[in-house]
Scaffold this motif. Sequence first.
Motif, PDB file in Angstrom:
ATOM      1  N   THR A 264      17.422   5.906  74.549  1.00 16.72           N
ATOM      2  CA  THR A 264      15.986   6.135  74.370  1.00 16.72           C
ATOM      3  C   THR A 264      15.410   5.217  73.293  1.00 16.72           C
ATOM      4  N   GLY A 265      14.119   5.393  72.990  1.00 18.93           N
ATOM      5  CA  GLY A 265      13.460   4.654  71.917  1.00 18.93           C
ATOM      6  C   GLY A 265      13.181   3.208  72.263  1.00 18.93           C
ATOM      7  N   PHE A 266      12.507   2.956  73.385  1.00 22.87           N
ATOM      8  CA  PHE A 266      12.374   1.594  73.889  1.00 22.87           C
ATOM      9  C   PHE A 266      11.216   0.818  73.266  1.00 22.87           C
ATOM     10  N   CYS A 267      10.425   1.452  72.446  1.00 17.82           N
ATOM     11  CA  CYS A 267       9.433   0.774  71.597  1.00 17.82           C
ATOM     12  C   CYS A 267       8.474  -0.118  72.382  1.00 17.82           C
ATOM     13  N   GLY A 268       8.088   0.333  73.567  1.00 20.45           N
ATOM     14  CA  GLY A 268       7.080  -0.382  74.339  1.00 20.45           C
ATOM     15  C   GLY A 268       7.621  -1.463  75.247  1.00 20.45           C
ATOM     16  N   SER A 269       8.941  -1.608  75.344  1.00 22.02           N
ATOM     17  CA  SER A 269       9.528  -2.649  76.199  1.00 22.02           C
ATOM     18  C   SER A 269      10.548  -2.055  77.164  1.00 22.02           C
ATOM     19  N   GLY A 270      10.229  -0.887  77.706  1.00 25.19           N
ATOM     20  CA  GLY A 270      11.181  -0.163  78.534  1.00 25.19           C
ATOM     21  C   GLY A 270      11.430  -0.747  79.904  1.00 25.19           C
ATOM     22  N   VAL A 271      10.570  -1.631  80.397  1.00 26.58           N
ATOM     23  CA  VAL A 271      10.806  -2.201  81.725  1.00 26.58           C
ATOM     24  C   VAL A 271      12.160  -2.911  81.757  1.00 26.58           C
ATOM     25  N   VAL A 272      12.484  -3.611  80.690  1.00 25.15           N
ATOM     26  CA  VAL A 272      13.788  -4.273  80.588  1.00 25.15           C
ATOM     27  C   VAL A 272      14.833  -3.363  79.978  1.00 25.15           C
ATOM     28  N   TRP A 273      14.491  -2.729  78.859  1.00 26.81           N
ATOM     29  CA  TRP A 273      15.513  -2.023  78.088  1.00 26.81           C
ATOM     30  C   TRP A 273      15.956  -0.703  78.714  1.00 26.81           C
ATOM     31  N   ALA A 274      15.084   0.018  79.369  1.00 27.32           N
ATOM     32  CA  ALA A 274      15.479   1.325  79.904  1.00 27.32           C
ATOM     33  C   ALA A 274      16.567   1.218  80.983  1.00 27.32           C
ATOM     34  N   PRO A 275      16.429   0.362  81.993  1.00 23.90           N
ATOM     35  CA  PRO A 275      17.531   0.240  82.961  1.00 23.90           C
ATOM     36  C   PRO A 275      18.823  -0.256  82.314  1.00 23.90           C
ATOM     37  N   TRP A 276      18.692  -1.197  81.392  1.00 22.36           N
ATOM     38  CA  TRP A 276      19.873  -1.746  80.738  1.00 22.36           C
ATOM     39  C   TRP A 276      20.585  -0.684  79.893  1.00 22.36           C
ATOM     40  N   VAL A 277      19.845  -0.030  79.012  1.00 25.68           N
ATOM     41  CA  VAL A 277      20.439   0.972  78.136  1.00 25.68           C
ATOM     42  C   VAL A 277      20.930   2.176  78.944  1.00 25.68           C
ATOM     43  N   GLY A 278      20.212   2.541  80.007  1.00 26.29           N
ATOM     44  CA  GLY A 278      20.651   3.640  80.856  1.00 26.29           C
ATOM     45  C   GLY A 278      22.010   3.375  81.484  1.00 26.29           C
ATOM     46  N   THR A 279      22.218   2.158  81.971  1.00 28.72           N
ATOM     47  CA  THR A 279      23.508   1.835  82.588  1.00 28.72           C
ATOM     48  C   THR A 279      24.616   1.768  81.549  1.00 28.72           C
ATOM     49  N   ARG A 280      24.307   1.256  80.344  1.00 27.27           N
ATOM     50  CA  ARG A 280      25.324   1.231  79.272  1.00 27.27           C
ATOM     51  C   ARG A 280      25.711   2.662  78.887  1.00 27.27           C
ATOM     52  N   ALA A 281      24.723   3.552  78.843  1.00 24.96           N
ATOM     53  CA  ALA A 281      24.998   4.945  78.486  1.00 24.96           C
ATOM     54  C   ALA A 281      25.890   5.601  79.531  1.00 24.96           C
TER      55      ALA A 281
END
Length: 437
Positions: free
Chosen positions: A367-384
């Motif tokens: 979580t906590g994507f600071c306004g740039s979740g289009v890139v970071w949310a899928p990436w961080v979700g898969t790492r999690a």
Amino acid sequence: MQEPKAAEKNTPYWWEAAPVMPLPPLPVAKKLDVVIVGAGYAGLSAGLVLAREGRSVAAFDAMHPGEGASTRNGGITSGSIRPNYATITRRFGEQKAMAIETEGKVAREFLYELIKTEGLDCDFQLVGRFMGALGYDQYEKMARGAEALAKRLGIESYAVPRAEQCNYIGTDFYRGGTVRMDIGGLHPAKFHAELLRVALASGLTVHSKTPVTSIERDGSGFRVATSAGTVQARQVLVCTNGYTDGASPFLRRRLVPVRSRIIATEELPHELMARLMPKLMMMGENRELGFYYRPSPDGTRILLGGRDSSRGNSDPAAPTLRLRNGLVELFPELEKVRFSHSWFGNVAMNRDMLPRIFEKDGIVYATGFCGSGVVWAPWVGTRAASKLMGRATEASTAFDFRPPASIPFYRGDPWFLPAIIKGYGLQDKIAWWRARR
């Protein structure tokens, strides 16, 4: 002057082509390998990985899946990190700063490959992004940064002097700028709808309008209470970002939901769009309360977004007017243009201003994507998801470290935001005055 209330709709422009849809109600399983809280980009990306690996997994969303930021954002694949390279180096060391910058490149490439390999029909176009400079000193600094980025990571990144600016954007407002060609745009609601489609087809169960009310330790696993029943889960992943509620009190004290509002113009003549956005690039600028803007995927409208300091169900007129004035400041010929849509969504900020994976009391948070979740949310979700499966190599990320620090006297109501935003506005005025001396 047109009143901002003349916007025809206060719902996202993106919902016209990809409306947020309810899902059929499903019984809640008694036992699951993994419960995911939140069915936005991060939750669905994690669920997709876990389901394909044979885990029994369900995602619970308090709203309709995607009704939050996943279908309300600007659809720009920036993967921006708010602290600059020097700031991250000072706070965390040069090794961490380089790892974060490198991961941004990898995360964007991951997103583009995901769209391609999964066949996600979301109007993705790798068109590049232009960032405008407010003054010549800022331009020189940005130009050096673009050159350094190209050398460090091999990204096509270059400076655009003011004399050549008209080739990228039809405004005299900036004093030049920079271009990065590894950034593009997509239709965020279509992207979510497609991600939901492939996740469901892979075996992920998604519960719509089914909030999680509590998460408690129960032996080696967890007892997760929802509005539709209770489930025993071996593992729990929380991906609520800017819509975190009382079910996750630890996270709620660390994430601040900040409103970001976007306006969409009516359809504009082709000749006008060709003059204002000749390359149909994504756009941004370096102000504390700067605007981000872009053409619609079909190239017929301009969408412009920025911070919204209103709270609760307040009248959208004032924040809409601020965006309207910003648009006209950039493009004076749009002074009389009408707006079809004005809407807002929550982004999640933290004290480090860095996305995060962390574990607390056995619960994993992405979580906590600071306004740039289009890139970071899928990436961080898969790492999690890989972290939950114990696959250290696949889970490796520079964002897996300590939880963000809590915010003193904060329990979920960001009462302090209007004052902070006013302070940022003052900083921008001072910076503007200095830049134009």
